[in-house]
Write a protein that holds these residues in place. Structure first.
Motif, PDB file in Angstrom:
ATOM      1  N   SER A 255       0.833  -1.184  -0.072  1.00  0.00           N
ATOM      2  CA  SER A 255      -0.002   0.089  -0.075  1.00  0.00           C
ATOM      3  C   SER A 255       0.906   1.198   0.023  1.00  0.00           C
ATOM      4  N   TYR A 256       1.887   1.231   0.660  1.00  0.00           N
ATOM      5  CA  TYR A 256       2.784   2.577   0.977  1.00  0.00           C
ATOM      6  C   TYR A 256       3.478   2.573  -0.159  1.00  0.00           C
ATOM      7  N   ALA A 257       4.084   1.498  -0.849  1.00  0.00           N
ATOM      8  CA  ALA A 257       4.792   1.676  -2.252  1.00  0.00           C
ATOM      9  C   ALA A 257       3.866   2.300  -3.162  1.00  0.00           C
ATOM     10  N   VAL A 258       2.580   1.986  -3.327  1.00  0.00           N
ATOM     11  CA  VAL A 258       1.860   2.435  -4.350  1.00  0.00           C
ATOM     12  C   VAL A 258       1.787   3.910  -4.029  1.00  0.00           C
ATOM     13  N   GLY A 259       1.582   4.195  -2.717  1.00  0.00           N
ATOM     14  CA  GLY A 259       1.413   5.835  -2.445  1.00  0.00           C
ATOM     15  C   GLY A 259       2.553   6.335  -2.443  1.00  0.00           C
ATOM     16  N   TYR A 260       3.734   6.067  -2.196  1.00  0.00           N
ATOM     17  CA  TYR A 260       4.738   6.934  -2.061  1.00  0.00           C
ATOM     18  C   TYR A 260       6.018   6.731  -2.938  1.00  0.00           C
ATOM     19  N   LEU A 261       5.960   5.674  -3.581  1.00  0.00           N
ATOM     20  CA  LEU A 261       7.223   5.498  -4.477  1.00  0.00           C
ATOM     21  C   LEU A 261       7.156   6.603  -5.646  1.00  0.00           C
ATOM     22  N   PRO A 262       8.180   7.038  -5.882  1.00  0.00           N
ATOM     23  CA  PRO A 262       8.196   8.059  -7.071  1.00  0.00           C
ATOM     24  C   PRO A 262       7.988   7.104  -8.530  1.00  0.00           C
ATOM     25  N   SER A 263       7.131   7.767  -9.264  1.00  0.00           N
ATOM     26  CA  SER A 263       6.579   7.113 -10.524  1.00  0.00           C
ATOM     27  C   SER A 263       7.958   7.104 -11.505  1.00  0.00           C
ATOM     28  N   ASN A 264       9.170   6.692 -11.266  1.00  0.00           N
ATOM     29  CA  ASN A 264      10.231   6.319 -12.172  1.00  0.00           C
ATOM     30  C   ASN A 264      10.398   4.725 -12.154  1.00  0.00           C
ATOM     31  N   TRP A 265      11.590   4.350 -12.455  1.00  0.00           N
ATOM     32  CA  TRP A 265      11.635   2.982 -12.464  1.00  0.00           C
ATOM     33  C   TRP A 265      11.659   2.382 -11.052  1.00  0.00           C
ATOM     34  N   LEU A 266      11.571   3.173 -10.141  1.00  0.00           N
ATOM     35  CA  LEU A 266      11.258   2.476  -8.748  1.00  0.00           C
ATOM     36  C   LEU A 266      10.027   2.009  -8.625  1.00  0.00           C
ATOM     37  N   SER A 267       8.752   2.427  -9.521  1.00  0.00           N
ATOM     38  CA  SER A 267       7.642   2.098  -9.248  1.00  0.00           C
ATOM     39  C   SER A 267       7.536   0.639  -9.899  1.00  0.00           C
ATOM     40  N   ASP A 268       8.472   0.379 -10.699  1.00  0.00           N
ATOM     41  CA  ASP A 268       8.649  -1.132 -11.009  1.00  0.00           C
ATOM     42  C   ASP A 268       8.517  -2.113 -10.093  1.00  0.00           C
TER      43      ASP A 268
END
Lengths: 633, 250
Positions: A255-268
């Protein structure tokens, strides 16, 4: 900001509950029948679709459809699965139990695809959707509350069942000692059947609760259980409370990854979080003790002599030359595709057939081979081919060194996690969704026409097969056979099995990489879907059905693979290949040697009958240490 | 042949005073290894029957056949006068045939949970079962919440033997209860066996440690190479034992 944090907390807890339901169902089946059910998610998926069929398709009132699915159909299915597929498995080697439940997964997936066409969008009737309350300023839907309540209720019921009731305690007792349970007056078969019924019910519950979040999808629902594996490993596959804890952590992380990870390759990273957790858990886990006193007494196929295997290789190449002239261009394409798959399958003959280690990531190594081949030295150089062997081999060696302390089931789970992560992080990233990479055909002075390349692949296949047979005849082969029979016995006579394992894993990854390079060359280009992790499972199943301890088995797998389009044309059922492979694998409990093993056993029987050689039928298949003592005293 | 149900098989309700266990020309083995090669045996009601003999004679296999854990390849097994070949072991247990293998406990269950599982064969409540077990083996009461796998060998054997008290069996089949245990504990266990026999329970025991067994036995048999060589009173058997073990001629 504060409000968002709390909202993500609620979402995380709810997702965690759903994971917990899935994972604890898995743990319940494992602790009460001793068999890790890879098909747990598939059962949940199948039941969610059944529920849809009842409630939406046939307009049965929702409460009745729910009760019918959860308390009648799901337990019935669990009991049937136990009776048909699982019962012959008690006492079988881990590899076989693994293949059978994976086969079940594929079978259910195939049947669900065939019955409910995947092209139609289906939604489950909403349960308590639309209503909501506000708690501490956070909006919580009734659905979310219900998931929470149901999860807590299930946890309490399980706790009471397994510690307070006789039937629950007996379910645990059966795993400890089936025979003793019978001596105490309970049928172990009945008890195990009950466990599977319970497990199926829990899978159905999880499936039905998860499904409303998205629309119904066969594959997604089936693979949700992969997250469940991660949570279950946190609980070491045995402890329900720890499993729930792991599931909660995964839910929050997600849930927090969806919420807070920046939407670059990290969101992969977000989709592979469960796999990362699974992998890390497996790495930090203390290795289990070597299981002593287990003689599974399986007789492997006959090993041909050097002359025999050289002759067979020569005949094989000659046959390939003839076939390349006779086959029509389109048939030649499918035949070649089968042959490269056979080449990749040879890596499993070495790894699983000879040394008894189970890998669920061979297609990943093949993909790495194709990738290296395509990217280096212009895509068609012999040096590229060499690198296509070396790089996957190195990756395989590193992976082996990391997970090598793990045995059996955990090794399988670790390779599955690796394959899954490689899919999302590597193939999708570097090849891109729907992207392609051109892979050339290796130029070594031979024509790269279809026919010429087909013959080249056949030569490589024959050479690798003959090489494997030579290895099997030599000292390494004897060591592998000994290791396959009993690791503890090897350790106690001072053999260092660690290095042998790394070596075999490395070699096997190299062969898969080689196969991958030819795979790419045959198709001219590869995409991320070519190496989808599910294909590694299918490859393992295919070759196990054919007979995993012979190179003939790899060839038989190649033939089946090549025949697939033809079969699909004859039998107009969606996913007929999944169903066929699934049925074949799920029935392996009855004949662990596969098709080739069965033929070989019959040939041996005939030879013994005709007085031409010693019979290799096992003298006694003893299932545990006590029986060994019993037979001798 | 249909498997006899628990009711008809119940040893105490058998016809007349039929011997508890009878075997007629029983052959049995594991796969291709033949272990029993024509065993004829009668275990009278209320006796303590000791099976003695060298390693590999088939003693434990005989016990397995008598408990329904191994189906004979040929011959007849009668329990309380009923033909029982092929009956599953749980039916034997429910009918009062109590097989206790060497340290037969569930290691991942607690002592209390083990006793709970034992109650399946009888109609005993959990608390009554614990009371019966703990009155014979007070040591187990101290270990009530401990996992059986963490008990000492002697305690594990006590827990395994406790099953005999929970279920009121008609026949007790004991396999090598002295294996790996200190002589003092062995003596204690045999005292318990003697007590059970005094209550009228038929006991068949397999034992390597012949002297301990002969002290409580009313009959003894010497097995050799899958056959019963000799049956008799303990006094007669004692003299022939050395020959049987060493393979000499009398």
């Amino acid at each position: 900001m504060h409000g968002a944090f709390l909202s993500y907390l609620v979402v995380g807890i709810v997702i965690g509950c759903l994971y917990a339901l899935t994972a604890s169902g898995l743990v319940v089946t494992y602790t009460t029948s001793g068999i890790f059910n890879f098909a747990h998610g598939a059962i949940g998926m199948f039941m969610a679709f059944t529920y849809w069929q009842l409630a939406v398709g046939w307009h049965v009132p929702v409460p009745i459809a729910l009760l019918l699915t959860l308390f009648v159909l799901a337990p019935l299915m669990g009991a049937l699965v136990e009776r048909i597929f699982i019962r012959p498995l008690y006492g079988a080697s881990l590899g076989v139990t693994l293949v059978v439940t994976l086969g079940l997964l594929l079978l259910l997936l195939g049947v669900a695809n065939a019955v409910w066409s995947p092209t139609v969008t289906r939604n489950l009737p909403p349960i308590l959707m639309g209503h909501q309350v506000t708690i501490f300023g956070v909006v919580v839907s009734f659905y979310q509350l219900m998931v929470l309540v149901v999860s807590v209720a299930v946890a309490v019921v399980l706790r009471v069942l397994f510690t307070r009731t006789r039937v629950g305690i007996t379910m645990r007792a059966v795993v400890d000692d089936r025979e003793l349970t019978a001596m105490a007056g309970t049928s172990p078969h009945r008890t195990a059947q009950l466990s599977w019924a319970l497990g199926a019910s829990m899978a159905a519950l999880a499936g039905i609760l998860i499904a409303p979040l998205e629309h119904l999808d066969q594959l997604n629902l089936t693979l949700l259980v992969v997250t469940g594996y991660a949570a279950a490993v946190v609980g070491r596959l045995r402890s329900v409370p720890l499993t729930v804890l792991g599931a909660m952590l995964l839910g929050l992380l997600n849930s927090y990854a969806v919420g807070y990870l920046p939407s670059n390759w990290l969101s992969d990273l977000q989709p592979v979080l469960p796999m990362a957790v699974l992998f890390i858990m497996l790495l930090v886990m203390r290795p289990g003790r070597l299981a002593a006193g287990r003689v599974t007494g399986r007789i492997t196929a006959r090993i041909p002599s050097a002359q025999q295997s050289l002759l067979a290789s020569a005949l094989f190449v000659a046959a390939a030359v003839v076939a390349s002239r006779l086959l029509s261009p389109s048939n030649l394409i499918t035949a070649g595709a089968g042959l490269v798959i056979g080449l990749i399958a040879l890596s499993l003959v070495l790894l699983t057939g000879f040394s008894g280690q189970v890998s669920l990531c061979q297609m990943t190594f093949a993909g790495a081979g194709a990738f290296v081949m395509g990217k280096t030295f212009g895509g068609s150089s012999i040096f590229g081919l060499v690198l296509a062997v070396i790089v996957p081999a190195a990756v395989g060696g590193l992976l082996a060194a990391a997970v090598l302390r793990l045995r059996g089931l955990y090794l399988a789970l670790a390779t599955l996690a690796f394959a899954y992560a490689a899919d999302s992080l590597f193939f999708n990233h570097f090849l891109g969704f729907g992207g392609i990479l051109k892979v050339g055909r290796v130029r070594i002075g031979l024509p790269t026409t279809q026919r010429g390349y087909f013959v080249l692949i056949a030569v490589v296949f024959a050479a690798v097969a003959a090489g494997l047979m030579a290895l099997r005849r030599g000292p390494v082969g004897r060591l592998l056979a000994a290791m396959n029979d009993s690791e503890v016995a090897c350790a106690s006579v001072g053999l260092n099995i660690t290095w042998v394992k790394i070596l075999v894993f490395t070699l096997s990854a190299g062969i898969a990489g080689l196969g991958g390079a030819f795979y790419g060359g045959w198709q001219h280009e590869v995409g991320p879907n070519d190496f989808y992790f599910l294909f590694s499972l299918i490859l393992l199943l295919l070759i196990t059905i054919a007979g995993i301890d012979t190179v003939t088995g790899a060839f038989a797998a190649a033939i089946f693979y090549a025949l697939q389009p033809q079969i699909a044309r004859w039998v107009p059922i969606v996913s007929i290949n999944y169903i066929l492979v699934g049925v074949g694998a799920a029935m392996l409990g009855r004949n662990t040697g596969g098709v080739i093993g069965q033929m070989s056993a019959q040939r041996e029987w005939l030879r013994a009958r005709l007085g031409r050689g010693p019979t290799t039928e096992p003298l006694a298949v003893l299932d545990d240490g006590r029986d060994v003592a019993g037979a001798l005293s | 042949m249909p498997a006899p149900s628990a009711e008809v098989m119940t040893a105490s309700a058998g016809p007349g005073r039929a011997p508890v266990v009878e075997m007629f020309d029983v052959h049995a083995g594991y796969g291709k290894v033949a272990v029993l090669r024509g065993v004829n045996l009668t275990v009278p009601r209320g006796s303590v029957f000791a099976l003695l003999g060298p390693n590999g004679a088939g003693k434990s296999t005989l016990l397995k056949v008598a408990g329904g854990r191994l189906v004979p390849t040929s011959g007849c097994v009668h329990v309380a006068g009923r033909h029982v070949n092929g009956t599953p072991p749980e039916t034997f247990a429910r009918a009062g045939v109590c097989s206790i293998p060497d340290q037969g406990v569930f290691p991942n269950l607690t002592v209390a949970e083990n006793i709970r599982v034992f109650t399946h064969a009888g109609g005993v409540s959990a608390s009554a079962a614990e009371e019966r077990a703990f009155s014979r083996f007070p040591r187990l009461a101290e270990r009530r919440r401990q996992l059986a796998g963490t008990l000492s060998g002697g305690e594990r054997q006590m827990l395994a033997m406790a099953r005999a008290f929970v279920n009121d069996p008609a026949v007790l089949l004991l396999d090598e209860i002295s294996m790996g245990l200190a002589p003092m504990i062995v003596a204690q266990l045999y005292e318990v066996v003697g007590g059970l026999a005094d209550e009228g329970i038929t006991v068949v025991l397999v034992e390597q440690f012949a002297q301990a067994a002969l002290r409580v036995a009313t009959y003894a048999a010497i097995m050799k190479q899958g056959r019963i060589e000799r049956v008799g009173e303990p006094g007669d058997i004692r003299d022939e034992l050395a020959g049987a073990y060493l393979g000499g001629h009398q």
